[in-house]
Design a protein around this motif. Structure first.
Motif, PDB file in Angstrom:
ATOM      1  N   SER A  79       0.810  -1.216   0.000  1.00 20.30           N
ATOM      2  CA  SER A  79       0.000   0.000   0.000  1.00 20.30           C
ATOM      3  C   SER A  79       0.843   1.265   0.000  1.00 20.30           C
ATOM      4  CB  SER A  79      -0.936   0.012   1.216  1.00 20.30           C
ATOM      5  OG  SER A  79      -0.183   0.027   2.419  1.00 20.30           O
ATOM      6  N   GLN A  80       2.153   1.123   0.179  1.00 23.09           N
ATOM      7  CA  GLN A  80       3.035   2.286   0.203  1.00 23.09           C
ATOM      8  C   GLN A  80       3.100   2.930  -1.179  1.00 23.09           C
ATOM      9  OE1 GLN A  80       4.672   3.780   2.747  1.00 23.09           O
ATOM     10  NE2 GLN A  80       3.684   2.373   4.184  1.00 23.09           N
ATOM     11  N   ARG A  81       3.236   4.259  -1.197  1.00 27.65           N
ATOM     12  CA  ARG A  81       3.380   5.001  -2.439  1.00 27.65           C
ATOM     13  C   ARG A  81       4.534   5.994  -2.316  1.00 27.65           C
ATOM     14  NH1 ARG A  81       0.869   1.436  -3.624  1.00 27.65           N
ATOM     15  NH2 ARG A  81      -1.114   1.272  -4.739  1.00 27.65           N
ATOM     16  N   VAL A  82       5.165   6.273  -3.426  1.00 30.38           N
ATOM     17  CA  VAL A  82       6.268   7.233  -3.448  1.00 30.38           C
ATOM     18  C   VAL A  82       5.706   8.628  -3.238  1.00 30.38           C
ATOM     19  CG1 VAL A  82       8.104   8.202  -4.859  1.00 30.38           C
ATOM     20  CG2 VAL A  82       7.619   5.762  -4.960  1.00 30.38           C
ATOM     21  N   PRO A  83       6.296   9.433  -2.319  1.00 28.60           N
ATOM     22  CA  PRO A  83       5.798  10.804  -2.124  1.00 28.60           C
ATOM     23  C   PRO A  83       5.861  11.604  -3.416  1.00 28.60           C
ATOM     24  CG  PRO A  83       7.302  10.184  -0.347  1.00 28.60           C
ATOM     25  CD  PRO A  83       7.386   9.107  -1.391  1.00 28.60           C
ATOM     26  N   ASP A  84       4.864  12.445  -3.603  1.00 28.05           N
ATOM     27  CA  ASP A  84       4.818  13.259  -4.816  1.00 28.05           C
ATOM     28  C   ASP A  84       5.947  14.271  -4.832  1.00 28.05           C
ATOM     29  OD1 ASP A  84       2.561  11.936  -5.685  1.00 28.05           O
ATOM     30  OD2 ASP A  84       1.195  13.331  -4.670  1.00 28.05           O
ATOM     31  N   ALA A  85       6.437  14.555  -6.020  1.00 32.02           N
ATOM     32  CA  ALA A  85       7.472  15.555  -6.243  1.00 32.02           C
ATOM     33  C   ALA A  85       6.934  16.577  -7.237  1.00 32.02           C
ATOM     34  CB  ALA A  85       8.746  14.889  -6.763  1.00 32.02           C
ATOM     35  N   THR A 114       2.124   4.745 -10.421  1.00 32.17           N
ATOM     36  CA  THR A 114       1.233   4.044 -11.350  1.00 32.17           C
ATOM     37  C   THR A 114       1.573   2.565 -11.414  1.00 32.17           C
ATOM     38  OG1 THR A 114       1.012   6.066 -12.666  1.00 32.17           O
ATOM     39  CG2 THR A 114       0.389   3.987 -13.715  1.00 32.17           C
ATOM     40  N   MET A 115       2.868   2.270 -11.483  1.00 33.60           N
ATOM     41  CA  MET A 115       3.295   0.876 -11.532  1.00 33.60           C
ATOM     42  C   MET A 115       2.943   0.148 -10.241  1.00 33.60           C
ATOM     43  SD  MET A 115       7.174  -0.614 -11.910  1.00 33.60           S
ATOM     44  CE  MET A 115       7.583  -0.006 -10.262  1.00 33.60           C
ATOM     45  N   LEU A 116       3.145   0.823  -9.090  1.00 42.39           N
ATOM     46  CA  LEU A 116       2.848   0.188  -7.802  1.00 42.39           C
ATOM     47  C   LEU A 116       1.346  -0.075  -7.663  1.00 42.39           C
ATOM     48  CD1 LEU A 116       5.208   2.228  -5.450  1.00 42.39           C
ATOM     49  CD2 LEU A 116       5.464  -0.156  -6.137  1.00 42.39           C
ATOM     50  N   ALA A 117       0.519   0.856  -8.164  1.00 41.73           N
ATOM     51  CA  ALA A 117      -0.930   0.643  -8.097  1.00 41.73           C
ATOM     52  C   ALA A 117      -1.334  -0.572  -8.925  1.00 41.73           C
ATOM     53  CB  ALA A 117      -1.662   1.889  -8.581  1.00 41.73           C
ATOM     54  N   GLN A 118      -0.744  -0.723 -10.096  1.00 39.42           N
ATOM     55  CA  GLN A 118      -1.058  -1.879 -10.934  1.00 39.42           C
ATOM     56  C   GLN A 118      -0.560  -3.168 -10.284  1.00 39.42           C
ATOM     57  OE1 GLN A 118       0.685  -0.971 -14.728  1.00 39.42           O
ATOM     58  NE2 GLN A 118      -0.943   0.445 -15.310  1.00 39.42           N
ATOM     59  N   ILE A 119       0.639  -3.110  -9.694  1.00 43.63           N
ATOM     60  CA  ILE A 119       1.170  -4.308  -9.029  1.00 43.63           C
ATOM     61  C   ILE A 119       0.294  -4.695  -7.850  1.00 43.63           C
ATOM     62  CG2 ILE A 119       3.103  -5.177  -7.662  1.00 43.63           C
ATOM     63  CD1 ILE A 119       4.968  -3.579  -9.445  1.00 43.63           C
ATOM     64  N   GLU A 120      -0.106  -3.700  -7.036  1.00 46.37           N
ATOM     65  CA  GLU A 120      -0.949  -4.007  -5.882  1.00 46.37           C
ATOM     66  C   GLU A 120      -2.294  -4.574  -6.331  1.00 46.37           C
ATOM     67  OE1 GLU A 120      -2.707  -1.868  -1.849  1.00 46.37           O
ATOM     68  OE2 GLU A 120      -2.050  -0.666  -3.530  1.00 46.37           O
ATOM     69  N   ARG A 121      -2.877  -3.963  -7.379  1.00 42.42           N
ATOM     70  CA  ARG A 121      -4.162  -4.460  -7.866  1.00 42.42           C
ATOM     71  C   ARG A 121      -4.036  -5.893  -8.390  1.00 42.42           C
ATOM     72  NH1 ARG A 121      -5.292  -0.313 -10.293  1.00 42.42           N
ATOM     73  NH2 ARG A 121      -4.378  -0.758 -12.330  1.00 42.42           N
ATOM     74  N   PHE A 144      -1.753  -8.047  -7.509  1.00 38.64           N
ATOM     75  CA  PHE A 144      -1.470  -8.930  -6.381  1.00 38.64           C
ATOM     76  C   PHE A 144      -2.737  -9.235  -5.599  1.00 38.64           C
ATOM     77  CE2 PHE A 144      -0.105  -9.687  -1.962  1.00 38.64           C
ATOM     78  CZ  PHE A 144       0.753 -10.746  -2.167  1.00 38.64           C
ATOM     79  N   ARG A 145      -3.568  -8.193  -5.381  1.00 38.55           N
ATOM     80  CA  ARG A 145      -4.828  -8.411  -4.652  1.00 38.55           C
ATOM     81  C   ARG A 145      -5.742  -9.335  -5.450  1.00 38.55           C
ATOM     82  NH1 ARG A 145      -2.704  -7.280  -0.027  1.00 38.55           N
ATOM     83  NH2 ARG A 145      -2.121  -5.085   0.235  1.00 38.55           N
ATOM     84  N   GLN A 146      -5.779  -9.113  -6.773  1.00 38.97           N
ATOM     85  CA  GLN A 146      -6.609  -9.986  -7.603  1.00 38.97           C
ATOM     86  C   GLN A 146      -6.106 -11.418  -7.555  1.00 38.97           C
ATOM     87  OE1 GLN A 146      -6.542  -8.173 -11.467  1.00 38.97           O
ATOM     88  NE2 GLN A 146      -8.088  -6.635 -10.960  1.00 38.97           N
ATOM     89  N   GLN A 147      -4.776 -11.567  -7.563  1.00 44.37           N
ATOM     90  CA  GLN A 147      -4.218 -12.917  -7.479  1.00 44.37           C
ATOM     91  C   GLN A 147      -4.545 -13.554  -6.132  1.00 44.37           C
ATOM     92  OE1 GLN A 147       0.021 -13.092  -7.833  1.00 44.37           O
ATOM     93  NE2 GLN A 147       0.093 -15.301  -8.006  1.00 44.37           N
ATOM     94  N   GLN A 148      -4.436 -12.755  -5.058  1.00 46.69           N
ATOM     95  CA  GLN A 148      -4.796 -13.277  -3.743  1.00 46.69           C
ATOM     96  C   GLN A 148      -6.262 -13.687  -3.703  1.00 46.69           C
ATOM     97  OE1 GLN A 148      -3.627 -10.222  -0.893  1.00 46.69           O
ATOM     98  NE2 GLN A 148      -2.063 -11.575  -0.081  1.00 46.69           N
ATOM     99  N   THR A 149      -7.121 -12.801  -4.227  1.00 44.67           N
ATOM    100  CA  THR A 149      -8.551 -13.115  -4.240  1.00 44.67           C
ATOM    101  C   THR A 149      -8.830 -14.363  -5.058  1.00 44.67           C
ATOM    102  OG1 THR A 149      -9.056 -10.756  -4.030  1.00 44.67           O
ATOM    103  CG2 THR A 149     -10.828 -12.205  -4.776  1.00 44.67           C
TER     104      THR A 149
END
Length: 411
Positions: free
Chosen positions: A103-109, A124-131, A133-138
């Protein structure tokens, strides 16, 4: 000289310092008009003050240069540290993500900078990876639950077949036990039929998950399909009050869209669909109404065309809940019963595989818990949407929204 007759410090410095001397010839005019040399005049200028000034300037330049270099080094270090601080934050965020916190995100610059572009791309990449991963877990959890439920559901009829087969073997040669042996065979046939239905539903779901077993090429009149299901339900439950009507939007509250039914004949709504699968969806819903609601409880079946606009991908991605009905589009069909309904926490799970609000009652009625899962898979394959909500006054309502055929949509 000082009061003691000795030269002072400045005189000594001037005496020790180099001098710049100019020698000039001294001449004068004589009486007869000639020029006579009179001697040489030396004019000297001490360079002590200039040397002192140069020494002072040199020391000043050295001190100022050292101060500038030191100050420049300090400012450069601070600037580099501030410039690299976003990268340090990115490094700390990456360490937390590596530890398992997706759930961590890089601080905005600031936008327009390399670090800002990098931070946006990483988020953007982390959001896709988390989504993903969550879908895979589900998916993994659903698969585990699916395998467990399937094993449990298959074990029950298999155990019944095994038990009644042993009972039949014990009774077949016993005198006067023919009728009981026939009962065992009947139970074996019933368990076999239930297991066959379960395996067929599992196979159907597997084919739908793979994108097979469906052909969206038929031009279907959804109104005709629902009218046929209403006739079937009336034949099964002659005492049931079945009301049909036209489904539309209730615009009395613009901020909260609602569907309302106007009693009357079901309209004809053409769409491109898989006719067999669409009949299966309607049959599953109407079959549940017949099995799990009292035979004299009323039912409303309605159909309509809604003129709201929405991309099909967004329609398919809607959650199967009442809040999603605020953004519906296309041809909408609604099946409303007034039976015992489903608990509130079960509405979100009603499309899960093998979910039944009352498993013992489902087995008595011949249900497998896969009917609504198949219905959702079929509707999703048509790029549509289905949800279950509580009926006004109690009961269960299924709402199906599907895209229209192109010519019908233009009309």
């Amino acid at each position: 000289e000082n009061v003691k007759g000795q030269p002072d410090h400045e005189t000594m410095v001037m005496a020790q310092a180099p001098w710049r001397v100019v020698a000039l010839r001294w001449v004068s005019d004589s009486a007869n008009g000639t020029i006579e040399p009179r001697g040489v005049i030396y004019i000297g200028l001490s360079l002590g003050n200039q040397i002192d000034m140069i020494d002072n300037l040199t020391r000043f330049c050295v001190i100022v240069g050292a101060a500038v270099v030191l100050l420049g080094g300090v400012l450069s270090a601070i600037t580099v540290q501030r410039t690299l601080s976003p990268l340090k934050r990115i490094e700390k965020t990456a360490a937390k993500i590596a530890a398992g916190d997706l759930s961590q995100r890089v601080p905005d610059a600031p936008e327009g900078t390399e670090v800002g572009t990098l931070a946006k791309s990483l988020n953007t990449m982390l959001a896709q990876i988390e989504r993903s991963f969550r879908q895979q877990q589900t998916t993994t959890e659903k698969m585990k639950r699916f395998v467990s439920d399937a094993s449990h559901e298959l074990r029950t009829p298999l155990a019944a077949i095994h038990g009644y087969a042993e009972l039949y073997r014990m009774q077949r040669n016993a005198p006067g036990q023919i009728e009981r042996a026939d009962d065992s065979i009947a139970h074996i046939e019933a368990s076999s039929a239930r297991m066959t239905l379960l395996v067929e539903d599992l196979l159907s779901l597997a084919r739908l998950d793979e994108g097979h077993g469906i052909s969206i090429t038929d031009h279907i009149d959804l109104g005709s399909v629902i009218r046929d299901s209403a006739d079937d339900l009336h034949a099964l439950d002659p005492e049931r009050d079945i009301t049909t009507g036209v489904l539309g939007l209730d615009v009395s509250e613009p901020d909260h869209l609602r569907l309302s039914m106007t009693p009357g004949e079901l309209p004809s709504v053409m769409m491109v669909a898989d006719g067999t699968r669409l009949h299966q969806v309607v049959t599953n819903i109407v079959g549940n109404i017949h099995r799990y609601t009292p035979a004299d409880s009323p039912v409303e079946l309605s159909l309509g065309v809604l003129g709201l606009d929405m991309p099909l991908d967004e329609l398919t991605a809607l959650a199967s809940g009442e809040e999603s009905l605020q953004a519906i589009v296309g041809a909408a069909a609604r099946f409303t019963d007034h039976g015992p309904g489903v608990p509130t926490d079960g509405l979100a799970r009603i499309f899960e595989r093998f979910y039944t609000a009352d498993p013992s009652r489902a087995r008595q009625k011949g249900g497998t818990g896969l009917g609504m899962a198949i219905a959702q898979s079929v509707i999703n394959a048509h790029r549509g949407f289905i949800c279950a909500t509580e009926s006004p006054g109690g009961g269960l309502t299924f709402t199906i929204v599907m895209p229209l055929a192109p010519d019908e949509a233009e009309a």
